[in-house]
Design an enzyme around this catalytic site. Structure first.
Site, PDB file in Angstrom:
ATOM      1  N   LYS A 134      -5.338   6.139 -21.173  1.00 38.33           N
ATOM      2  CA  LYS A 134      -6.574   6.100 -20.385  1.00 38.33           C
ATOM      3  C   LYS A 134      -6.238   6.769 -19.064  1.00 38.33           C
ATOM      4  CE  LYS A 134      -9.959   3.279 -18.070  1.00 38.33           C
ATOM      5  NZ  LYS A 134      -9.955   2.153 -17.142  1.00 38.33           N
ATOM      6  N   ALA A 144     -13.247  -5.376 -17.018  1.00 44.28           N
ATOM      7  CA  ALA A 144     -12.034  -5.979 -16.457  1.00 44.28           C
ATOM      8  C   ALA A 144     -12.449  -7.082 -15.487  1.00 44.28           C
ATOM      9  CB  ALA A 144     -11.156  -4.923 -15.795  1.00 44.28           C
TER      10      ALA A 144
END
Lengths: 256, 256, 256, 256
Positions: B97, B206
């Protein structure tokens, strides 16, 4: 982690209620009830013949869920009260979803007639669940006369516009001590989740499921959305802020 | 009714990805992975020591989910490329990522450095998942250089603002042929559902989970919200309209 | 109470800029310039022949306002740079509104080509005003290479969607020291006012005026909206709050 | 291009009305009336002593604008009716802005008491302008009993939240034949413009001006915003569309 909803002396583990308007067949209704996981289905008494066999009421009965008769199609307190009494006789239930419509085009409630009808039906021993505007002062009045819950709209019936005024729904939740059920206007799953995130107790959907391209799949979506929204409400979301906070802080980085 | 996500040669049945930034303990992380149902967790390589035992990587490994190393904390293509290579060596995965941050306060991506780094990492054989703005032209460029997916933001990292520009996310979905994963800015369950309703392929959260009052419960909320949003997208929602359509039409009413 | 805008060495008392795309006649353009009160009009150089008499450039000249040539219709830095040079030769102005389009359908900018073209044109002595996305990191880069202003979009050209991401526009205003001019996407007067309320320095409108039913009246609306939004920004608005504050407090009431 | 507002037999060229709650001095009020260009100012009768010299009423009188007494601070129809009669005796005007508050915290109207009071005051010969919710069915009832206008809220008094439900305001405008004046909740200029763009006839602001950092400048902003919004409404805005339309089409470009 049980979190049941108590409403009119009944207990529900599902916080998704279903309306049957717009459903295309009894088969679809059976599927939709199953995939939604709902435990309460509302039916317009002016549209069914409780004596007839094979009616929508039989489908609901076969599904083993609670039926909530409603007074859709009534434009005066008088009509609504009469319809409620017919429903109680036919279905042997004190529950009534009270609709008194003020405008044929928008199907918005007439709050003056609604309050009058609610007062009479509470006196007559009904457990009254009025479909109402998102007016917290009126919601307090409906609670004061003894309604079992209030059912404010998110948007006009069948519009699918979602939460047009979340502030007002939140205000109603803060104002009354009875269950608040968001009724009408939900268009898709995220609307239902967002309603539940306000602390609302349950959500009722009809067109959003019955008129979707694939009703049973949308019913499942609504089931999960209501569960998600309720859990998010209880989980305590992070505040929204314009100044970002790194989920991975930039201090203490490994050297490159 | 299976609807798996194919991404970088892997297949996922969960469309919810998890970031670990902000998590308060390994115990919570284990719980959160479990209740979220996620199959992919991302970790900032500049924050972990892959040699150390008992690191966050061991927790992810024990949970049996795929690890997606990320380059959080990198401000240049050079740094990001180097971090990606270190990650591949340490974790033996081609997945990366890619984050190249342009501003320390907002943690918004620097798209020029991002595109440069993506180009080099694709050349180096990585499966590159770039964290990017909601710019569809740039997304097309990232796809053109061979990225495995694009990860546009909903809002700044950690802001919890939700979908600030759904139109742009929908445009990216229409523009590229690779998976589109909404990354950053999700605040609560309805945001995740709404992102999926745009046709987006997956959502990464997150802070929304790790910094919630009750992370495991919020992780469950996100799981159901992503499932709900995906199902709603596939079910074909009703159009939103200002002129209401009665779910129970007013013609053909029983007489009172 | 003067509050002039300084831009590229020029001073403007009107903060409304006008685009000519979509205008139906030179007569309407003359009227629209007059009722808008604008002092700056932009023209697509690839659509006019500066040698021809009776062109749109003559109308602008006759109106006594500044002309801002633009590179609409250019899809590469190369094309845009060449168009800018032709514009400077023909119109004898260092001003250039730089457009480098990345997608024919949405007309969204290609920020990679844009930055390359801006860099070269600044080197060549132009006062560069780039049409860009609402990305504050890119805006900072454009400022760093020496642009005279940045012109982020509110929404896609011609969409009339209004401010799709006010947060991003506000962030650009906080990030750069050069003028920020909202370009593209304005649909109606309140959009223009809302943009100015963010602290943005000016607003450019084209389709919203030229394609309105009554362009001169809409031009007047935009004039007043920009003035209103600027004044509101400077006047310091009240904070928005969910808990109402009575404008007439309920203490100290006269007895009834 | 005259476009006067006719209301209760009077004619106004300004469509901005002003409330005085929150004003810090008579000097500021004088300035604010001047820069706003308003021709109608409302005053809470329970807060002024009409006999006293040097009151707010003298300031309004000196400014040469119409005074609109209001019943702010009344919680029952009875109180409101009595206050209206006192106002008429003291100020010799048939005009009354009718407020019947249902909740001390939010200052939201009590629609049941409101309708009762409105009915009586119309019978008593008043020109009644009721402050009401954004409920179009109730607005129709208020029109039916003979009110001179309806004044639905945009948001709670003093909240500055702007248009919380523009759809409902638009619906009221379509439903009744009397003037619709947006009252309460306006926070800044673009809110006032957006309200007017719905076709609403006028906007009343109080806190947004009186509590701004610089009230006279905000009053000027509101003046221009209302003018802009009205002009935009009359000018016929472009439709909002997701698929952009180039203001400068890409066909017929000059060759490079």
């Amino acid at each position: 982690m049980t979190d049941p909803l108590k409403l009119a002396g009944l207990t529900f583990t599902s916080r998704l209620f279903l309306g049957t308007g717009g459903i295309d067949s009894h088969v679809t209704l059976t599927e939709v009830i199953a995939t939604s996981g709902t435990q309460l289905v509302t039916v317009a008494m002016r549209r069914v013949d409780p004596q007839a066999t094979g009616s929508i009421l039989d489908v609901i009965d076969a599904a083993g869920v609670t039926v909530l008769p409603n007074t859709a199609g009534c434009f005066t307190a008088e009509q609504a009260v009469r319809t409620a009494h017919l429903a109680r006789e036919a279905l042997d239930t004190p529950l009534i979803k009270l609709e008194v419509i003020g405008d044929e085009d928008t199907l918005l409630p007439d709050v003056v007639e609604l309050l009058a009808a609610a007062t009479r039906l509470v006196d007559d021993g009904f457990a009254v669940l009025p479909y109402t505007t998102d007016d917290s002062v009126l919601a307090a009045r409906l609670a004061d006369v003894g309604c079992a819950a209030v059912m404010p709209l998110a948007a006009p019936i069948g519009s699918g516009l979602g939460l047009q005024n979340p502030h007002n729904l939140a205000l109603i939740r803060q104002t009354v001590d009875i269950p608040v059920i968001c009724d009408a206007g939900i268009g898709t799953a995220s609307d239902a989740a967002a309603a539940m995130e306000l602390g609302i107790d349950a959500v009722l959907v009809a067109s959003a499921v019955t008129r979707a391209d694939r009703p049973p799949l949308m019913a499942a979506a609504m089931r999960d959305a209501v569960t998600a929204g309720r859990a998010a409400y209880r989980a305590g979301r992070i505040p929204a802020r314009h100044h970002a906070v790194a989920s991975s802080p930039t201090t203490g980085l490994a050297a490159l």
